[in-house]
Scaffold this motif. Sequence first.
Motif, PDB file in Angstrom:
ATOM      1  N   ARG A 301       0.823  -1.214   0.000  1.00 38.70           N
ATOM      2  CA  ARG A 301       0.000   0.000   0.000  1.00 38.70           C
ATOM      3  C   ARG A 301       0.848   1.252   0.000  1.00 38.70           C
ATOM      4  O   ARG A 301       0.508   2.241  -0.649  1.00 38.70           O
ATOM      5  CB  ARG A 301      -0.919  -0.008   1.213  1.00 38.70           C
ATOM      6  CG  ARG A 301      -2.030  -1.064   1.152  1.00 38.70           C
ATOM      7  CD  ARG A 301      -2.890  -1.039   2.402  1.00 38.70           C
ATOM      8  NE  ARG A 301      -3.930  -2.065   2.347  1.00 38.70           N
ATOM      9  CZ  ARG A 301      -4.798  -2.295   3.331  1.00 38.70           C
ATOM     10  NH1 ARG A 301      -4.726  -1.562   4.435  1.00 38.70           N
ATOM     11  NH2 ARG A 301      -5.697  -3.241   3.200  1.00 38.70           N
ATOM     12  N   LEU A 302       1.962   1.200   0.729  1.00 42.59           N
ATOM     13  CA  LEU A 302       2.857   2.352   0.766  1.00 42.59           C
ATOM     14  C   LEU A 302       3.475   2.605  -0.598  1.00 42.59           C
ATOM     15  O   LEU A 302       3.546   3.769  -1.054  1.00 42.59           O
ATOM     16  CB  LEU A 302       3.951   2.113   1.825  1.00 42.59           C
ATOM     17  CG  LEU A 302       4.951   3.253   2.026  1.00 42.59           C
ATOM     18  CD1 LEU A 302       4.233   4.498   2.494  1.00 42.59           C
ATOM     19  CD2 LEU A 302       6.028   2.839   3.039  1.00 42.59           C
ATOM     20  N   LYS A 303       3.895   1.541  -1.272  1.00 43.01           N
ATOM     21  CA  LYS A 303       4.460   1.702  -2.609  1.00 43.01           C
ATOM     22  C   LYS A 303       3.407   2.212  -3.603  1.00 43.01           C
ATOM     23  O   LYS A 303       3.705   3.034  -4.474  1.00 43.01           O
ATOM     24  CB  LYS A 303       5.025   0.375  -3.095  1.00 43.01           C
ATOM     25  CG  LYS A 303       6.276  -0.075  -2.356  1.00 43.01           C
ATOM     26  CD  LYS A 303       6.783  -1.406  -2.890  1.00 43.01           C
ATOM     27  CE  LYS A 303       8.039  -1.859  -2.142  1.00 43.01           C
ATOM     28  NZ  LYS A 303       8.547  -3.166  -2.626  1.00 43.01           N
ATOM     29  N   LYS A 304       2.186   1.707  -3.445  1.00 44.71           N
ATOM     30  CA  LYS A 304       1.113   2.157  -4.337  1.00 44.71           C
ATOM     31  C   LYS A 304       0.793   3.623  -4.104  1.00 44.71           C
ATOM     32  O   LYS A 304       0.526   4.377  -5.062  1.00 44.71           O
ATOM     33  CB  LYS A 304      -0.123   1.291  -4.081  1.00 44.71           C
ATOM     34  CG  LYS A 304      -1.264   1.571  -5.050  1.00 44.71           C
ATOM     35  CD  LYS A 304      -2.423   0.625  -4.788  1.00 44.71           C
ATOM     36  CE  LYS A 304      -3.580   0.901  -5.750  1.00 44.71           C
ATOM     37  NZ  LYS A 304      -4.720  -0.026  -5.507  1.00 44.71           N
ATOM     38  N   ALA A 305       0.832   4.046  -2.859  1.00 45.65           N
ATOM     39  CA  ALA A 305       0.552   5.449  -2.560  1.00 45.65           C
ATOM     40  C   ALA A 305       1.638   6.362  -3.119  1.00 45.65           C
ATOM     41  O   ALA A 305       1.358   7.461  -3.610  1.00 45.65           O
ATOM     42  CB  ALA A 305       0.415   5.632  -1.044  1.00 45.65           C
ATOM     43  N   ARG A 306       2.876   5.919  -3.041  1.00 48.26           N
ATOM     44  CA  ARG A 306       3.978   6.718  -3.572  1.00 48.26           C
ATOM     45  C   ARG A 306       3.957   6.784  -5.078  1.00 48.26           C
ATOM     46  O   ARG A 306       4.345   7.788  -5.677  1.00 48.26           O
ATOM     47  CB  ARG A 306       5.307   6.140  -3.107  1.00 48.26           C
ATOM     48  CG  ARG A 306       5.585   6.358  -1.614  1.00 48.26           C
ATOM     49  CD  ARG A 306       6.943   5.787  -1.239  1.00 48.26           C
ATOM     50  NE  ARG A 306       7.249   6.065   0.156  1.00 48.26           N
ATOM     51  CZ  ARG A 306       8.378   5.669   0.760  1.00 48.26           C
ATOM     52  NH1 ARG A 306       9.281   4.984   0.052  1.00 48.26           N
ATOM     53  NH2 ARG A 306       8.589   5.967   2.024  1.00 48.26           N
ATOM     54  N   ALA A 307       3.489   5.693  -5.692  1.00 50.36           N
ATOM     55  CA  ALA A 307       3.410   5.668  -7.153  1.00 50.36           C
ATOM     56  C   ALA A 307       2.295   6.577  -7.650  1.00 50.36           C
ATOM     57  O   ALA A 307       2.376   7.149  -8.721  1.00 50.36           O
ATOM     58  CB  ALA A 307       3.176   4.257  -7.656  1.00 50.36           C
TER      59      ALA A 307
END
Length: 307
Positions: A301-307
């Motif tokens: 989720r953190l990677k998706k939010a940053r993307a």
Amino acid sequence: MRVSPRGRELRIDGTFASWWAPGSHVTGGVWDALAAPVLMLPPARRRSLLVLGLGAYAAGLLAKHGFGDPLLGLAVAAIAAGLLGLATGAVILRTHGLALLMLTLAITSILFEVANKWTTVTGGTDGLHSVPIQPILGMFRFDMFGKVAFLYCLVVVAACWWLVRTIVRSPFGVALAGTRENDVRMHAIGAPVYRRRLAAYTISTSLAGTAGALLTQTTQFAGLSVLGVELSGEILVMLVLGGVRRIYGAFVGPGVYIAAKDYLAQQSPEYWYLGIGILLIFIVMFARGGILGLLDRALARLKKARA
């Protein structure tokens, strides 16, 4: 068991359980090192405690008869547990469902009663106490504070972890993953499913026997408790907490369990098991991949939010 999308990671179960000695800073550890980690069959998980107990008694009896070298004890325990796994696995791996479960419980009960009644060899309910263990490599004597025992267990568990990781990433491990996912298709392509399962089961029982030997050597005692249900339950709780089918969950689960157990026992010595049960229910319902699965989802989720 499943293979990651890239096909490079095989996730498996494993439990490396350790019990911290009260009042000390080190552990005389024991690892249920993989009665199901490679094969990942539920019956293998239940049988892990059986071969762990056999390994514990094998190492204890060997030391009682004048062969107290720790490394020799590990080897004998691994061989004895592996032979038991080969003999029993040849039968129980041919069954499925309820029949397999009943065979597992029957063999476990038989071995428990043999250990209980054969008092001249196993000590019965008193167990094997004051087991004489020689210094490791003739140089490192087990001290009363358990520092040598801790380092000794740490080296052994690292070796077991490396062995399992190597097996998991080998063609043999990938074949086991395929067997786990769809054994019908594996049969269809001509893979020797039964032989591979039996080989994996034998390896896993050898590692579990090694865990039993570690328990006897670090505590200098082997009793009926190593064949009991309570220890098996604790190991399975650690497995679920860390994350099923996750090799690194074998390290996370025991740490979380021991920390939670110590804290809850301080708060309520009588009802600390209730807290463990609530924690287990929470993990099963809201974090089905265990703590590592929860971390994986959080990172995704953190990677998706940053993307």
